[in-house]
Structures are given as C-alpha cells and as structure tokens.
Design an enzyme around this catalytic site. Structure first.
Site, PDB file in Angstrom:
ATOM      1  CG  ASN A 171      -0.504  -0.361   2.600  1.00 18.03           C
ATOM      2  OD1 ASN A 171       0.681  -0.937   2.787  1.00 18.03           O
ATOM      3  ND2 ASN A 171      -1.047   0.253   3.641  1.00 18.03           N
ATOM      4  CB  VAL A 172       1.663   3.720  -2.319  1.00 17.34           C
ATOM      5  CG1 VAL A 172       2.398   5.053  -2.609  1.00 17.34           C
ATOM      6  CG2 VAL A 172       2.747   2.518  -2.657  1.00 17.34           C
ATOM      7  CB  CYS A 196      -5.396  -1.198  -1.710  1.00 19.83           C
ATOM      8  SG  CYS A 196      -6.537  -0.101  -0.790  1.00 19.83           S
ATOM      9  CD  GLU A 206      -5.786  -5.383  -1.758  1.00 19.71           C
ATOM     10  OE1 GLU A 206      -4.925  -4.404  -1.391  1.00 19.71           O
ATOM     11  OE2 GLU A 206      -6.590  -5.685  -0.957  1.00 19.71           O
ATOM     12  CB  CYS A 234      -9.261  -3.872  -3.528  1.00 24.95           C
ATOM     13  SG  CYS A 234      -8.060  -2.688  -3.328  1.00 24.95           S
TER      14      CYS A 234
HETATM   15  N1  THU Z   1      -5.444  -0.911   2.322  1.00 26.99           N
HETATM   16  C1  THU Z   1      -4.948  -2.146   1.428  1.00 26.99           C
HETATM   17  O1  THU Z   1      -3.759  -1.853   0.856  1.00 26.99           O
HETATM   18  N2  THU Z   1      -5.602  -2.778   0.979  1.00 26.99           N
HETATM   19  C2  THU Z   1      -6.812  -3.132   1.359  1.00 26.99           C
HETATM   20  O2  THU Z   1      -7.620  -4.001   0.793  1.00 26.99           O
HETATM   21  C3  THU Z   1      -7.445  -2.287   2.588  1.00 26.99           C
HETATM   22  C4  THU Z   1      -6.581  -1.120   2.965  1.00 26.99           C
HETATM   23  C5  THU Z   1      -4.365   0.272   2.864  1.00 26.99           C
HETATM   24  C6  THU Z   1      -4.803   1.208   2.152  1.00 26.99           C
HETATM   25  C7  THU Z   1      -4.306   2.092   3.171  1.00 26.99           C
HETATM   26  O3  THU Z   1      -2.873   2.569   2.924  1.00 26.99           O
HETATM   27  C8  THU Z   1      -4.550   1.635   4.633  1.00 26.99           C
HETATM   28  O4  THU Z   1      -4.551   0.208   4.118  1.00 26.99           O
HETATM   29  C9  THU Z   1      -5.485   1.892   5.447  1.00 26.99           C
HETATM   30  O5  THU Z   1      -6.754   2.045   4.642  1.00 26.99           O
END
Ligand code: THU
Length: 231
Positions: free
Chosen positions: A142-143, A153, A155, A189
């Site tokens: 996640n960035v 996210c 994904e 996602c």
């Molecule tokens: N996040 C993900 O990377 N994937 C998900 O399916 C849920 C949320 C990340 C996005 C953000 O950087 C952090 O989690 C909080 O929302």
C-alpha cells in the site's frame, strides 16, 4: 514514444490509453498505464500507477516522461513530488522496472518482507500483496500520498504494476496485513479484482497467523455491471 502495453485491457471504456514513465532517484524507470474500471471513479491514471510503483519500491519519484496525452491530475502529482519534466523518452540504456518475481518458496515470508516497502505515513498500517501470474509473481504494497484519495491499496499497486509491465492471466492474489485480525480486500479493490481477475482466488494470511482461501466472485455478490458501458 515507447511500446504501449495491453492497450485493450487498460482503457476499455474511453479508449484513452496513456502511458507515463517516472524516473526514480535510483535511475530506474517505472511504467504506468491507465487502467479503467466499469465504475469510472476507480480508474487508475498512468501517472498514479507509475508513482505508486516507484514509491512502493522504496524509490523517490524525480522525473516524468509522457506520451502524447497528458495523464489526469498531472499538475497535482508534479507539485506533490516536485517532479521535473524528463523531456524526450530515453531510447538507450533504459533501466525499466520489471516487477516479476519468478520463484517464491514461502509466500508468508515474502509477504512479511514486502511490508517493509509499504508507504504508510498516514495509517502506519502495512499491507502486502503477491499477484500470481503464469510467469511468476508481482508484488504490491500500500502506498499513501499527501492526498488520501490518490494513494493505492497493495492489491491495486500489484495489479497496476502487472498490467503496466504487460503481465496478465492472473491466477490468485496473496495478501497479508500484520495488523489486521482478518485481512480482506476493501470494497474498491473487490470491484477492481472482479473486473480484472473474476476467475481467480484470494489467499489471505491474517495477522493472527491463520490463513483462508476465497473465490474473487464471492467477495462481491451483485457487483456492478452494464452492457451500456462496454465498448
Ligand atoms: N489497504 C490496502 O492496502 N488494502 C486493502 O484492501 C485495505 C486497505 C490500505 C490502504 C491504506 O494504506 C491503509 O490500508 C488503510 O486504509
């Protein structure tokens, strides 16, 4: 300017296929293509894909190279990372980022290693992903960016890296979030996963040490669809 990848799979609704390259401080070039979704607001712009790929590789975005169309919100990204125009796309000695990891012996171990690449100044909540293709695995973390709405996210970093580099045929996505009791893709996602890889599976490594496997189709019953929007 440079070879366009996966045209048909990327901008299937508008036909506005754009490619952007970002050069990181390391000298590596990160390619991003525009990836549209039937739910238009979930579209990933080419510059967003390239910048998130760069940041998620522990690199710092420095310069941008565009094809003939400007990506959405170019000015916002330029300001956020103080990007310089790279001018003509370099034809020689291009060190293009290839996200493919060919062999992984222990998914959990690799997912744990990847979490150190998460860019999480806002949430301090790491998520890592490995997208399985028939050629190998594409990593994603996640960035988060200054604008909360423009980060991606884990994904979607994995998916946009894969499509931008020309990989397709996705079989599964492996996910890990150390601080989630039960890691599970967010609603946005799920919509993107359903469109890009409806016949695939998700393998979830939960923060409490348990594991579960699911069909992507089970994540989003009654997902949005319309023949009107298809080209
Ligand atoms: N996040 C993900 O990377 N994937 C998900 O399916 C849920 C949320 C990340 C996005 C953000 O950087 C952090 O989690 C909080 O929302």
């Amino acid at each position: 300017m440079t070879e366009m990848v996966n045209k048909s799979a990327s901008a299937s609704y508008s036909g506005r296929n754009t490619t952007c390259h970002i050069r990181g401080a390391s000298g590596i070039l990160y390619r991003g293509i525009r990836i549209e979704n039937i739910s238009y607001p979930l579209t990933i712009s080419s510059i967003q894909a390239a910048i998130c790929s760069c940041l998620g590789n522990g690199d710092t975005p420095m310069e941008y190279f565009l094809d003939d169309q400007e990506p959405e919100l170019l000015d916002v990204w330029v300001k956020e990372y103080d990007l310089k125009p790279g001018g003509k796309f370099p034809q020689k000695n291009v060190d293009l980022y290839d996200p493919l990891e060919v062999s992984i012996t222990d998914f959990k171990e690799e997912l744990v290693r990847l979490t150190s690449y998460s860019v999480i100044p806002n949430s301090d909540f790491a998520v890592s992903a490995l997208l399985e293709t028939d050629q190998g695995f594409i990593p994603g973390v996640n960035v988060e960016t200054g604008s909360w709405a423009l980060g991606l996210c884990a994904e979607r970093v994995a998916i946009s890296r894969a499509l931008s580099a020309g990989y397709s045929n996705f079989k599964a996505i492996h996910l890990y979030a150390p601080d989630a009791n039960f890691v599970s893709p967010c609603g946005a996602c799920r919509q993107v996963l359903l469109e890009i890889m409806p016949n695939a599976e998700a393998e979830l490594y939960h923060g409490d040490g348990t594991f579960s496997r699911h069909l992507i189709t089970d994540f989003l019953p009654f997902g949005f669809t319309s023949h009107k929007l298809k080209r």
